[in-house]
Design a protein around this motif. Structure first.
Motif, PDB file in Angstrom:
ATOM      1  N   ARG A   8     -40.404  70.241 -32.094  1.00 29.07           N
ATOM      2  CA  ARG A   8     -40.837  68.943 -31.567  1.00 29.07           C
ATOM      3  C   ARG A   8     -40.492  68.859 -30.078  1.00 29.07           C
ATOM      4  N   ILE A   9     -41.345  68.226 -29.299  1.00 28.18           N
ATOM      5  CA  ILE A   9     -41.110  68.069 -27.867  1.00 28.18           C
ATOM      6  C   ILE A   9     -41.447  66.659 -27.412  1.00 28.18           C
ATOM      7  N   SER A  10     -40.922  66.298 -26.249  1.00 29.43           N
ATOM      8  CA  SER A  10     -41.305  65.067 -25.563  1.00 29.43           C
ATOM      9  C   SER A  10     -42.104  65.442 -24.317  1.00 29.43           C
ATOM     10  N   VAL A  11     -43.157  64.688 -24.049  1.00 29.23           N
ATOM     11  CA  VAL A  11     -43.997  64.894 -22.867  1.00 29.23           C
ATOM     12  C   VAL A  11     -43.935  63.601 -22.063  1.00 29.23           C
ATOM     13  N   ILE A  12     -43.366  63.672 -20.869  1.00 30.86           N
ATOM     14  CA  ILE A  12     -42.939  62.467 -20.164  1.00 30.86           C
ATOM     15  C   ILE A  12     -43.620  62.356 -18.808  1.00 30.86           C
ATOM     16  N   SER A  13     -44.092  61.156 -18.494  1.00 24.03           N
ATOM     17  CA  SER A  13     -44.567  60.805 -17.151  1.00 24.03           C
ATOM     18  C   SER A  13     -43.404  60.189 -16.385  1.00 24.03           C
ATOM     19  N   ASP A  14     -43.080  60.732 -15.198  1.00 24.35           N
ATOM     20  CA  ASP A  14     -41.964  60.189 -14.427  1.00 24.35           C
ATOM     21  C   ASP A  14     -42.240  58.766 -13.954  1.00 24.35           C
ATOM     22  N   ASN A  15     -43.499  58.429 -13.727  1.00 25.38           N
ATOM     23  CA  ASN A  15     -43.885  57.070 -13.345  1.00 25.38           C
ATOM     24  C   ASN A  15     -43.944  56.217 -14.609  1.00 25.38           C
ATOM     25  N   PRO A  16     -43.077  55.218 -14.735  1.00 22.89           N
ATOM     26  CA  PRO A  16     -43.012  54.432 -15.975  1.00 22.89           C
ATOM     27  C   PRO A  16     -44.269  53.625 -16.270  1.00 22.89           C
ATOM     28  N   GLN A  17     -45.175  53.511 -15.300  1.00 22.19           N
ATOM     29  CA  GLN A  17     -46.414  52.774 -15.538  1.00 22.19           C
ATOM     30  C   GLN A  17     -47.418  53.576 -16.365  1.00 22.19           C
ATOM     31  N   TYR A  18     -47.112  54.862 -16.599  1.00 25.70           N
ATOM     32  CA  TYR A  18     -48.011  55.724 -17.355  1.00 25.70           C
ATOM     33  C   TYR A  18     -47.403  56.092 -18.697  1.00 25.70           C
ATOM     34  N   ARG A  19     -48.262  56.501 -19.596  1.00 23.39           N
ATOM     35  CA  ARG A  19     -47.853  56.815 -20.957  1.00 23.39           C
ATOM     36  C   ARG A  19     -47.003  58.083 -21.029  1.00 23.39           C
ATOM     37  N   SER A  20     -46.021  58.051 -21.925  1.00 24.65           N
ATOM     38  CA  SER A  20     -45.262  59.233 -22.304  1.00 24.65           C
ATOM     39  C   SER A  20     -45.341  59.390 -23.815  1.00 24.65           C
ATOM     40  N   TRP A  21     -45.057  60.606 -24.286  1.00 23.58           N
ATOM     41  CA  TRP A  21     -45.063  60.893 -25.720  1.00 23.58           C
ATOM     42  C   TRP A  21     -43.668  61.381 -26.093  1.00 23.58           C
ATOM     43  N   ASP A  22     -42.940  60.577 -26.869  1.00 20.85           N
ATOM     44  CA  ASP A  22     -41.537  60.883 -27.142  1.00 20.85           C
ATOM     45  C   ASP A  22     -41.336  61.951 -28.206  1.00 20.85           C
ATOM     46  N   ASP A  23     -42.303  62.118 -29.092  1.00 21.30           N
ATOM     47  CA  ASP A  23     -42.093  63.034 -30.216  1.00 21.30           C
ATOM     48  C   ASP A  23     -43.431  63.624 -30.644  1.00 21.30           C
ATOM     49  N   LEU A  24     -43.683  64.869 -30.191  1.00 19.70           N
ATOM     50  CA  LEU A  24     -44.926  65.549 -30.523  1.00 19.70           C
ATOM     51  C   LEU A  24     -44.620  66.906 -31.138  1.00 19.70           C
ATOM     52  N   PRO A  25     -45.473  67.382 -32.049  1.00 18.85           N
ATOM     53  CA  PRO A  25     -45.321  68.766 -32.497  1.00 18.85           C
ATOM     54  C   PRO A  25     -45.753  69.707 -31.381  1.00 18.85           C
ATOM     55  N   MET A  26     -45.091  70.848 -31.275  1.00 17.84           N
ATOM     56  CA  MET A  26     -45.457  71.835 -30.254  1.00 17.84           C
ATOM     57  C   MET A  26     -46.926  72.196 -30.327  1.00 17.84           C
ATOM     58  N   ALA A  27     -47.495  72.183 -31.540  1.00 14.77           N
ATOM     59  CA  ALA A  27     -48.891  72.565 -31.713  1.00 14.77           C
ATOM     60  C   ALA A  27     -49.850  71.600 -31.039  1.00 14.77           C
ATOM     61  N   ALA A  28     -49.366  70.408 -30.656  1.00 14.11           N
ATOM     62  CA  ALA A  28     -50.236  69.408 -30.038  1.00 14.11           C
ATOM     63  C   ALA A  28     -50.521  69.711 -28.578  1.00 14.11           C
ATOM     64  N   VAL A  29     -49.748  70.611 -27.973  1.00 17.77           N
ATOM     65  CA  VAL A  29     -49.943  70.952 -26.565  1.00 17.77           C
ATOM     66  C   VAL A  29     -49.972  72.465 -26.398  1.00 17.77           C
TER      67      VAL A  29
END
Length: 222
Positions: A187-208
């Motif tokens: 599992r991984i998190s994919v994060i936007s440093d700018n808080p005005q944009y979406r982040s994904w806190d919990d994704l399967p590795m297969a999703a990216v």
């Protein structure tokens, strides 16, 4: 053994496995019949990739052509600095969106940028897997700004995943985001440093599909 120690067929096979791309999919990307890449990797036919095919594959995977059997990029002898050759890193004609995402289709190399090989080694990067692309959007601000150039190490992807900034593909879009491991296996998190944009806190590795780790950025003074 690292990917840089492999022959071009084995290196391509590992890259495709890491990125979740199958042989037929890559064959279609370069306009070949569905079995072309499988025959190249498994049967050795053709013995070498055609120059145009190699360039398109390298651009699609975000790696240097040298990793796929192409020549090592070097400048002319008259331009070499004392102590060794400069290394020419390809700059791809493509942007990695730091906003909503950018569609891609194997963009070509638009130029090359010379770097001191010792400086690259100090980054921990192998020049055979490096490329430079442009940031589009501001979801990674203030870390990365719209229009910044980023150097991506295509040899530092899923197999060596650790917290950092990566270029990745998600939903068939090329993005640059901060990636970290999340609780749970694979599992991984994919994060936007700018808080005005979406982040994904919990994704399967297969999703990216991780294209490579960002090891350097350069920006124009405004």
């Amino acid at each position: 053994m690292t990917i840089f120690d492999l022959d071009p067929r084995a290196a391509l096979d590992r890259l495709l496995t890491e990125r979740g791309v199958d042989y037929a999919q890559l064959s279609a990307r370069i306009g070949r019949n569905p079995a072309y890449i499988q025959q190249y990797i498994k049967r050795g036919t053709p013995r070498r990739l055609a120059e145009e095919d190699r360039a398109r594959i390298a651009a699609y995977l975000g790696v240097s052509e040298a990793l796929l059997g192409g020549p090592e990029p070097r400048v002319a002898a008259s331009a070499r600095p004392r102590g060794g050759d400069m290394v020419l890193v390809p700059k791809l004609a493509i942007g990695a969106s730091a906003g909503a995402g950018a569609s891609i289709d194997g963009e070509p190399v638009e130029g090359r940028v010379a770097f001191d090989p010792k400086w690259l080694r100090d980054l921990g990067a192998d020049p055979r897997a490096l490329s430079i692309i442009r940031v589009e959007g501001d979801s990674m601000a203030p870390t990365l700004s719209d229009g910044d150039d980023i150097m991506v190490d295509g040899g530092d992807a899923a197999a060596r995943l650790r917290d950092g900034i990566y270029v990745l593909r998600m939903d068939d879009a090329l993005m640059v985001k901060r990636v970290s491991r999340a609780p749970g296996q694979g599992r991984i998190s994919v994060i936007s440093d700018n808080p005005q944009y979406r982040s994904w806190d919990d994704l399967p590795m297969a999703a990216v599909r991780l294209v490579g780790r960002v090891v350097w950025t350069g920006r124009r003074v405004r």
